[in-house]
Design an enzyme around this catalytic site. Structure first.
Site, PDB file in Angstrom:
ATOM      1  N   HIS A  55      -4.370 -20.794  15.491  1.00  0.00           N
ATOM      2  CA  HIS A  55      -3.114 -21.309  14.668  1.00  0.00           C
ATOM      3  C   HIS A  55      -3.332 -22.114  13.561  1.00  0.00           C
ATOM      4  CE1 HIS A  55      -3.726 -24.999  16.997  1.00  0.00           C
ATOM      5  NE2 HIS A  55      -2.947 -25.680  15.822  1.00  0.00           N
TER       6      HIS A  55
HETATM    7  C1  UD1 Z   1       1.149 -28.210  13.502  1.00  0.00           C
HETATM    8  C2  UD1 Z   1       0.179 -29.148  12.972  1.00  0.00           C
HETATM    9  C3  UD1 Z   1      -1.224 -28.939  13.654  1.00  0.00           C
HETATM   10  C4  UD1 Z   1      -1.055 -28.769  15.166  1.00  0.00           C
HETATM   11  C5  UD1 Z   1       0.065 -27.581  15.464  1.00  0.00           C
HETATM   12  C6  UD1 Z   1       0.305 -27.180  16.743  1.00  0.00           C
HETATM   13  C7  UD1 Z   1       0.352 -30.012  10.911  1.00  0.00           C
HETATM   14  C8  UD1 Z   1      -0.322 -30.095   9.396  1.00  0.00           C
HETATM   15  N1  UD1 Z   1      -0.040 -29.008  11.514  1.00  0.00           N
HETATM   16  O1  UD1 Z   1       0.814 -26.732  13.095  1.00  0.00           O
HETATM   17  O2  UD1 Z   1      -2.206 -29.932  13.559  1.00  0.00           O
HETATM   18  O3  UD1 Z   1      -2.318 -28.240  15.750  1.00  0.00           O
HETATM   19  O4  UD1 Z   1       1.172 -27.858  14.776  1.00  0.00           O
HETATM   20  O5  UD1 Z   1       0.951 -26.215  17.084  1.00  0.00           O
HETATM   21  O6  UD1 Z   1       1.321 -30.880  11.093  1.00  0.00           O
HETATM   22  N2  UD1 Z   1       6.854 -22.334  12.970  1.00  0.00           N
HETATM   23  C9  UD1 Z   1       7.741 -21.798  13.725  1.00  0.00           C
HETATM   24  N3  UD1 Z   1       8.566 -22.491  14.707  1.00  0.00           N
HETATM   25  C10 UD1 Z   1       8.217 -23.921  14.988  1.00  0.00           C
HETATM   26  C11 UD1 Z   1       7.357 -24.680  13.934  1.00  0.00           C
HETATM   27  C12 UD1 Z   1       6.632 -23.902  13.211  1.00  0.00           C
HETATM   28  O7  UD1 Z   1       8.123 -20.555  13.695  1.00  0.00           O
HETATM   29  O8  UD1 Z   1       8.945 -24.369  15.898  1.00  0.00           O
HETATM   30  C13 UD1 Z   1       6.174 -21.477  12.202  1.00  0.00           C
HETATM   31  C14 UD1 Z   1       6.798 -21.667  10.742  1.00  0.00           C
HETATM   32  O9  UD1 Z   1       6.680 -20.444  10.094  1.00  0.00           O
HETATM   33  C15 UD1 Z   1       5.911 -22.668  10.114  1.00  0.00           C
HETATM   34  C16 UD1 Z   1       4.696 -22.479  10.596  1.00  0.00           C
HETATM   35  O10 UD1 Z   1       4.777 -22.099  11.762  1.00  0.00           O
HETATM   36  O11 UD1 Z   1       6.011 -22.486   8.632  1.00  0.00           O
HETATM   37  C17 UD1 Z   1       3.822 -23.731  10.484  1.00  0.00           C
HETATM   38  O12 UD1 Z   1       4.354 -24.740  11.121  1.00  0.00           O
HETATM   39  P1  UD1 Z   1       4.095 -26.308  10.832  1.00  0.00           P
HETATM   40  O13 UD1 Z   1       4.588 -27.288  11.599  1.00  0.00           O
HETATM   41  O14 UD1 Z   1       3.948 -26.363   9.372  1.00  0.00           O
HETATM   42  O15 UD1 Z   1       2.440 -26.275  11.421  1.00  0.00           O
HETATM   43  P2  UD1 Z   1       1.970 -25.788  12.579  1.00  0.00           P
HETATM   44  O16 UD1 Z   1       0.876 -24.252  12.124  1.00  0.00           O
HETATM   45  O17 UD1 Z   1       2.707 -25.532  13.690  1.00  0.00           O
END
Ligand code: UD1
Length: 370
Positions: free
Chosen positions: A205
């Protein structure tokens, strides 16, 4: 007045906060639990609260997804309002996600003492957003709780006063040990039609692995090749699923069994019985070390070297040829853990609560960190 405000935002925070909240409440500290809702999907958030017995958040900020700046700014705006209203004696932040840094920054500017759980980890790759978050959070914190002694050395190297740093062990492992029996009862391998010790679990991820289509296609090809050796089950983070679809890579996954993100108990149950784990997750490097399951880290570095020196982790990078060779090797000659890293004993939450209580009693907890 609530004494401790514990802030969480994303999936890996919940396991760590569960151990801290339970121990703090046992120690007689009143806790307010704030969820930024950086993660908002039920499968990344609600299921963990239910399975870990973490009570519903007292405060939810509804931040959700956005660019780094947008997400961080939204957390800061919401957190500032709630912090001033709750007026805690201490703010506790965990891990290295955007919510961690945003809450620590607001608290420091408002002169609230911050405790950082999982301080001092460094992979020395400043392109990773987590590395930026952890470095800055450490420098904003009054109390820095480390999982391994290499983290203490990193903090000393950065000039952080050793009086602020406490090597306490790993809250992720507190939660793992506390829930292992319940995970076993669910018999996840059987329910997924997998034979114990005859399958691999894969997770991907990290932004640097899934956002670049070239890197992602190499990693998918590697997993597809490993799936020729044994079944590979890959619970997909929503970010990874959307990138696979956006880059037209879904068909490359071959025989890899793709699933939705799993809850904590089923995931731990699958990992404990796997022959091999391939991952870019930080927490999973630690969990496999504690469980003695061979782990290949699909990154060029790790901020958790103790999982290599004491545990089962091998950092293999993102080259498919190297990954497949390492997988073959790990299956033929599984790495044996040397020993459980020191203080990964299930009692870290208690040590953290004790240290925070003592700091609150001293009443002089806030000394500007910089
Ligand atoms: C975040 C953390 C990462 C951690 C990971 C665990 C940061 C910079 N990154 O990454 O360190 O290892 O969480 O999972 O804080 N999305 C959904 N549903 C959600 C949340 C996210 O669909 O509930 C999707 C969305 O498309 C979003 C993307 O995931 O844009 C990225 O989400 P984001 O919270 O920015 O970072 P993670 O990749 O989840």
């Amino acid at each position: 007045m609530a004494e401790v405000l514990v802030a969480v935002g994303a999936r890996p925070n919940f396991m760590k906060a569960a151990a801290v909240v339970a121990a703090a409440e046992n120690a007689g500290l009143a806790c307010t639990l704030l969820h930024t809702e950086q993660h908002y999907d039920d499968r990344l958030s609600r299921v963990f609260f239910e399975e870990l017995g973490l009570r519903r958040p007292d405060i939810s900020l509804g931040v959700r997804s956005g660019s780094h700046a947008v997400q961080t700014a939204r957390v800061m705006l919401g957190f500032e309002r709630e912090l001033l209203r709750v007026d805690p004696a201490f703010v506790v932040v965990v891990g290295d996600v955007n919510s961690t840094l945003a809450c620590a920054l607001v608290a420091a500017k408002e002169h609230y003492p911050v405790a950082h759980v999982e301080a001092g980890l460094r992979c020395w790759d400043a392109r990773m957003p987590e590395e930026v978050n952890r470095r800055l959070t450490d420098h904003l914190s009054q109390l820095l709780f480390t999982t391994s002694e290499d983290a203490n050395a990193n903090l000393e190297h950065e000039g952080i006063d050793g009086d602020r740093v406490a090597f306490v062990g790993n809250t992720m492992i507190d939660t793992l040990l506390a829930h292992l029996d319940r995970a076993r009862e669910r018999d996840a391998p059987h329910r997924f039609g997998l034979e114990r010790h005859a399958y691999a679990v894969a997770t991907l991820h990290r932004a640097e692995n899934v956002d670049d289509p070239v890197v992602l296609s190499r990693l998918v090809a590697a997993l597809a090749a490993v799936s020729q050796l044994l079944p590979v089950v890959a619970p997909l983070h929503p970010r990874t699923r959307s990138r696979l679809e956006a880059h037209g890579l879904s068909q490359l996954t071959g025989k890899v069994i793709l699933t939705e993100p799993l809850g904590y108990l089923d995931f731990v149950g699958l990992v404990e019985n796997a022959a091999l784990v391939l991952t870019d997750s930080g927490g999973l490097q630690e969990e496999t070390t504690a469980l003695g399951v061979p782990c290949l880290t699909l990154r060029d570095s790790t901020e958790r070297p103790v999982t290599v020196t004491h545990g089962t982790n091998v950092v293999v990078g993102t080259d498919p040829v190297r990954i497949v060779a390492a997988a073959r090797h790990a299956l033929e000659d599984p790495p044996q853990p040397v020993s459980l890293p020191p203080l990964w004993d299930g009692h870290t939450g208690g040590r953290i609560a004790g240290r925070i209580s003592a700091a609150i009693v001293k009443e002089d907890a806030f000394v500007p960190a910089a």
